[in-house]
Enzyme design. Structure first.
Site, mmCIF file in Angstrom:
data_model
loop_
_atom_site.group_PDB
_atom_site.id
_atom_site.type_symbol
_atom_site.label_atom_id
_atom_site.label_comp_id
_atom_site.label_asym_id
_atom_site.label_seq_id
_atom_site.Cartn_x
_atom_site.Cartn_y
_atom_site.Cartn_z
ATOM 1 N N ASP A 1 4.190 -1.155 11.325
ATOM 2 C CA ASP A 1 3.732 0.181 10.956
ATOM 3 C C ASP A 1 3.182 0.823 12.223
ATOM 4 O O ASP A 1 2.446 0.181 12.984
ATOM 5 C CB ASP A 1 2.643 0.109 9.881
ATOM 6 C CG ASP A 1 2.370 1.489 9.308
ATOM 7 O OD1 ASP A 1 2.873 1.792 8.215
ATOM 8 O OD2 ASP A 1 1.685 2.286 9.979
ATOM 9 N N ASP B 1 0.803 -1.224 0.000
ATOM 10 C CA ASP B 1 0.000 0.000 0.000
ATOM 11 C C ASP B 1 0.839 1.280 0.000
ATOM 12 O O ASP B 1 0.344 2.345 -0.324
ATOM 13 C CB ASP B 1 -0.944 0.014 1.219
ATOM 14 C CG ASP B 1 -0.210 -0.195 2.546
ATOM 15 O OD1 ASP B 1 1.027 -0.367 2.523
ATOM 16 O OD2 ASP B 1 -0.861 -0.209 3.604
ATOM 17 N N HIS B 2 2.110 1.176 0.344
ATOM 18 C CA HIS B 2 2.947 2.373 0.456
ATOM 19 C C HIS B 2 3.697 2.686 -0.840
ATOM 20 O O HIS B 2 3.566 3.766 -1.402
ATOM 21 C CB HIS B 2 3.986 2.187 1.576
ATOM 22 C CG HIS B 2 3.447 2.359 2.960
ATOM 23 N ND1 HIS B 2 2.520 1.526 3.516
ATOM 24 C CD2 HIS B 2 3.730 3.272 3.921
ATOM 25 C CE1 HIS B 2 2.238 1.917 4.754
ATOM 26 N NE2 HIS B 2 2.964 2.982 5.023
ATOM 27 N N SER C 1 7.135 7.223 12.856
ATOM 28 C CA SER C 1 6.929 5.908 12.248
ATOM 29 C C SER C 1 7.664 4.792 12.974
ATOM 30 O O SER C 1 8.488 5.020 13.853
ATOM 31 C CB SER C 1 7.395 5.952 10.796
ATOM 32 O OG SER C 1 8.783 5.712 10.751
ATOM 33 N N ARG D 1 9.554 2.733 11.205
ATOM 34 C CA ARG D 1 10.561 2.258 10.244
ATOM 35 C C ARG D 1 11.895 1.963 10.925
ATOM 36 O O ARG D 1 12.533 2.848 11.483
ATOM 37 C CB ARG D 1 10.713 3.253 9.087
ATOM 38 C CG ARG D 1 11.239 4.614 9.436
ATOM 39 C CD ARG D 1 11.120 5.589 8.280
ATOM 40 N NE ARG D 1 9.727 5.948 8.055
ATOM 41 C CZ ARG D 1 9.312 7.142 7.648
ATOM 42 N NH1 ARG D 1 10.175 8.089 7.366
ATOM 43 N NH2 ARG D 1 8.027 7.393 7.488
HETATM 44 C C1 MIC Z 1 4.215 6.450 8.206
HETATM 45 O O1 MIC Z 1 3.039 6.776 8.292
HETATM 46 O O2 MIC Z 1 5.159 7.169 8.563
HETATM 47 C C2 MIC Z 1 4.530 5.080 7.639
HETATM 48 C C3 MIC Z 1 5.138 5.292 6.314
HETATM 49 O O3 MIC Z 1 3.342 4.348 7.466
HETATM 50 C C4 MIC Z 1 5.485 4.376 8.605
HETATM 51 C C5 MIC Z 1 6.016 3.101 8.100
HETATM 52 C C6 MIC Z 1 7.159 3.273 7.153
HETATM 53 O O4 MIC Z 1 7.998 4.137 7.330
HETATM 54 O O5 MIC Z 1 7.226 2.476 6.213
HETATM 55 C C7 MIC Z 1 4.870 4.118 9.985
HETATM 56 O O6 MIC Z 1 3.963 4.788 10.375
HETATM 57 O O7 MIC Z 1 5.394 3.250 10.708
HETATM 58 FE FE1 SF4 Z 2 0.017 4.898 5.087
HETATM 59 FE FE2 SF4 Z 2 1.395 5.595 7.270
HETATM 60 FE FE3 SF4 Z 2 -0.078 7.375 5.930
HETATM 61 FE FE4 SF4 Z 2 -1.276 5.489 7.291
HETATM 62 S S1 SF4 Z 2 0.016 7.105 8.131
HETATM 63 S S2 SF4 Z 2 -1.783 6.158 5.226
HETATM 64 S S3 SF4 Z 2 0.101 3.755 7.004
HETATM 65 S S4 SF4 Z 2 1.748 6.324 5.190
#
Ligand code: MIC
Ligand code: SF4
Length: 647
Positions: free
Chosen positions: A119, A64-65, A535, A537
């Site tokens: 996530d 989804d990302h 996040s 990550r």
């Molecule tokens: C976000 O909202 O920052 C993300 C992208 O969903 C991250 C995950 C990521 O960095 O891949 C999160 O929230 O953990």
């Molecule tokens: Fe996607 Fe993270 Fe944004 Fe939610 S907050 S829509 S998981 S990038």
């Protein structure tokens, strides 16, 4: 004394430890969730553990990302994830099927179960009465392998909702109100439990908007009881059989109680560049708006988008505003099409994006220079949208629609009467885009498809007893993982390629960081409060590790990032006296001695040597559990897991 809701689920899943605040506990994990931006690394780590099939009740991999396929990289990663999921017993939600948190809520979340997701917004499923926690990829890989999840037993905060929301005020405003009260670090080390008559009235998607943004508070997770509303939602999804009622005991004890009277709650807005810069929307009346985005895992349910369509019906988006709508799932998009709402959105001039994270993570739809962008999302950190000088404001769908139509920030009641929204009692269920894994007999013949973009997972060496390294960077408070390791369309394709990702580390804070770190060979980062918020990550730890960072000294850490540092093999330390933060500057040399004894004793002494020659000694606190100490001594969680398996 009775138990809170979270304590009940924790008790049911306790593998070791005692349910006492501040003690380490280990939880059995029933379900895991990964997404593509963190999932490739988590899958590589799972593979490195040598376990053929996941040992959870259910593991789902979502794509989804990383949806923009500007080159082969993302497509290769999707293919890798699909083949690895098939081989290792993991369900695979194909690109286009929707945002992990929305789809998980619709199709897989179950009250009373535990969910660990790579996530930070995994707690969204707390809207269903699930104990759902975000973690780094390696922790999720361990859970997929059947290992428990370790955490320090959080304190439990009760939020009591009373009264009734005024027209045009909605769940997002409740989430923003909590950020106004607690700030982005107020939830660190806490589980938030929602209750009261006001909570009982909220639907599951509304609850999920609120639990979703518990991540912005830094909370471990947030959850609602499982009640008649939960049953109604699960039944609409054809899953009434997954329902179990769950309430806290009436004499449960909480560490803190917050009261929110919904009747008094105004429409709120979070100003740039932090989700807790919350003010009454009226204070910004008249501000010109360039862009509006409706969607993300916070506000992209069918109810949100039906409401959006009803408010837009028969009107036109202001000519100076660009409006994008990203439905949360294929189910939502299909049902919008069936109800005719999609046609209303198109007729109003909305741009319909894929069912994915999209603009929320800078995957397209970056605003124009100096833009004012109103988004129903959850994070508005500087630059995250892809335009460094844009100002992103976080709002409800109601406030977003008003801005899209008027071209300025206005109270949504100026739109007239709130149209009534009727949702079908039965939702459109079609799981054809969730691929089942191969059965165990067929799994061994499944070939994993790896593209050239997939690099090795960096590993640490066992933690040395003496560390002498320069301070390569000193940051302020609330540094986000978006600052440490940015995302966005340019960078995300390299999530499985750490050497390439390294070029972008701390790019917006200090462009010279990566080169200086490479040249120094080893280094230390100094941070302020709540270092690493945002996040989950693990790249925000793995990339600094790759660049030679051996320790981070901060005033305090965000929960997931602190765990990710330990898992990667980087030593997290805090200033025993917060004022000592001022005693350390960039380019100072730091010597940490007798680290091994210090780990056990909880204190490490640091000698700070200024470039001019002066030196001071300051105490640092090292509050790590015995298990975390062992992880660091082994050289990270992967090495530790292999070491334990060999015993
Ligand atoms: C976000 O909202 O920052 C993300 C992208 O969903 C991250 C995950 C990521 O960095 O891949 C999160 O929230 O953990
Ligand atoms: Fe996607 Fe993270 Fe944004 Fe939610 S907050 S829509 S998981 S990038």
């Amino acid at each position: 004394m009775g138990l809170t809701l979270a304590e009940k689920i924790i008790k049911d899943h306790l593998v070791s430890g005692e349910i006492t605040r501040g003690h380490e506990i280990a939880l059995k994990i029933d379900q895991t969730l990964t997404q593509d931006a963190t999932g490739t690394m988590a899958f590589l780590e799972f593979e490195a553990m040598g376990i053929p099939r996941v040992r959870t009740e259910l593991s789902v991999a979502y794509v989804d990302h990383n949806m923009l396929q500007e080159g082969f990289e993302n497509a290769d990663d999707h293919r890798y994830l699909q083949s690895a999921a098939k081989k290792h017993g993991i369900y695979f939600s194909r690109p286009g099927n929707g945002i992990c948190h929305q789809v998980h809520l619709e199709r897989f979340g179950r009250p009373g179960k535990t969910l660990l997701g790579s996530d930070s917004h995994t707690p969204t499923a707390g809207g269903l009465g699930m104990l759902a926690i975000g973690a780094g990829g390696l922790d999720v890989a361990v859970a997929m392998a059947g290992g428990p999840y370790y955490l320090t037993m959080p304190r439990i905060v009760r939020v009591n909702l009373t009264g009734t929301l005024q027209p045009f005020v909605s769940a997002k405003d409740i989430a923003l109100e909590m950020l106004r009260i607690l700030t982005v670090k107020g939830g660190v080390g806490a589980i938030i439990e929602w209750g009261g008559d006001g909570a009982r009235a909220l639907t599951v998607p509304e609850r999920a908007t609120i639990t979703n943004m518990g991540a912005e508070l830094g909370a471990t997770c947030s959850l609602f009881p499982s009640d008649a509303r939960t049953l109604e939602y699960l039944a609409a999804q054809g899953r009434a059989g997954d329902y179990v009622p769950l309430e806290p005991d009436s004499d449960a004890a909480y560490d803190e109680t917050i009261e929110i009277d919904l009747t008094q709650l105004p429409s709120l807005i979070a100003c740039p560049h932090s989700p807790d810069h919350v003010v009454d929307v009226l204070t910004l009346t008249g501000t010109k708006v360039d862009q509006v985005c409706i969607g993300s895992c916070t506000n992209s349910s069918l109810a949100d988008l039906e409401k959006t369509a009803a408010l837009l019906k028969g009107k036109q988006v202001h000519p100076d505003v660009s409006l994008a709508i990203s439905p949360g799932s294929r189910q939502v998009l299909t049902m919008l099409a069936e109800s005719g709402a999609l046609a209303d959105l198109l007729a109003a001039g909305a741009r319909i994006l894929e069912c994915a994270c999209g603009p929320c993570i800078g995957m397209g739809f970056a605003p124009n220079s100096d833009a004012v962008s109103l988004r129903t999302f959850n994070r508005n950190f500087r630059g995250r949208c892809g335009t460094e000088n844009a100002g992103v404001y976080l709002v409800s769908p109601e406030v977003a629609v008003a801005a899209a139509i008027f071209g300025t920030i206005r109270h949504p009641r100026d739109l007239g009467a709130m149209p009534a929204i009727e949702l079908p009692r039965v939702f459109c269920v079609d799981d054809s885009q969730v691929l089942e894994p191969a059965d165990p007999a067929a799994a061994e013949f499944v070939q994993i498809m790896r593209g050239p973009n997939i690099g090795p997972v960096p590993t640490a060496s066992p933690l040395a007893d003496l560390l002498a390294a320069p301070v390569l960077l000193k940051t302020g408070d609330n540094v986000t993982t978006d600052q440490i390791m940015p995302a966005g369309a340019k960078v995300l394709p390299f999530r499985s390629n750490i050497p390439k990702l390294a070029h972008f580390c701390f790019e917006s804070t200090d462009r010279t960081f990566a080169d200086r770190a490479r040249a120094a060979g080893s280094g230390i980062i100094v941070g302020g409060d709540n270092y690493g918020q945002g996040s989950s990550r693990e790249h925000a730890a793995l990339v600094p590790l790759y660049l030679g960072i051996r320790a981070v000294i901060a005033r305090s850490f965000a929960r997931i990032h602190a765990a990710n540092l330990v898992n990667a093999g980087i030593l997290p330390l805090t200033f025993t006296d917060g004022n000592d933060y001022d005693a350390v500057a960039r380019d100072d040399s730091v010597t940490l001695s007798s680290i091994h004894d210090g780990l056990a004793g909880g204190r490490v002494m640091a000698t700070i040597q200024k470039p001019g020659g002066d030196s001071t000694i300051i105490p640092l606190t090292c509050s790590l559990t015995q298990r975390q100490q062992a992880i660091l001594l082994a050289g990270g969680l992967l090495a530790f897991t292999k070491q334990e398996a060999a015993k």
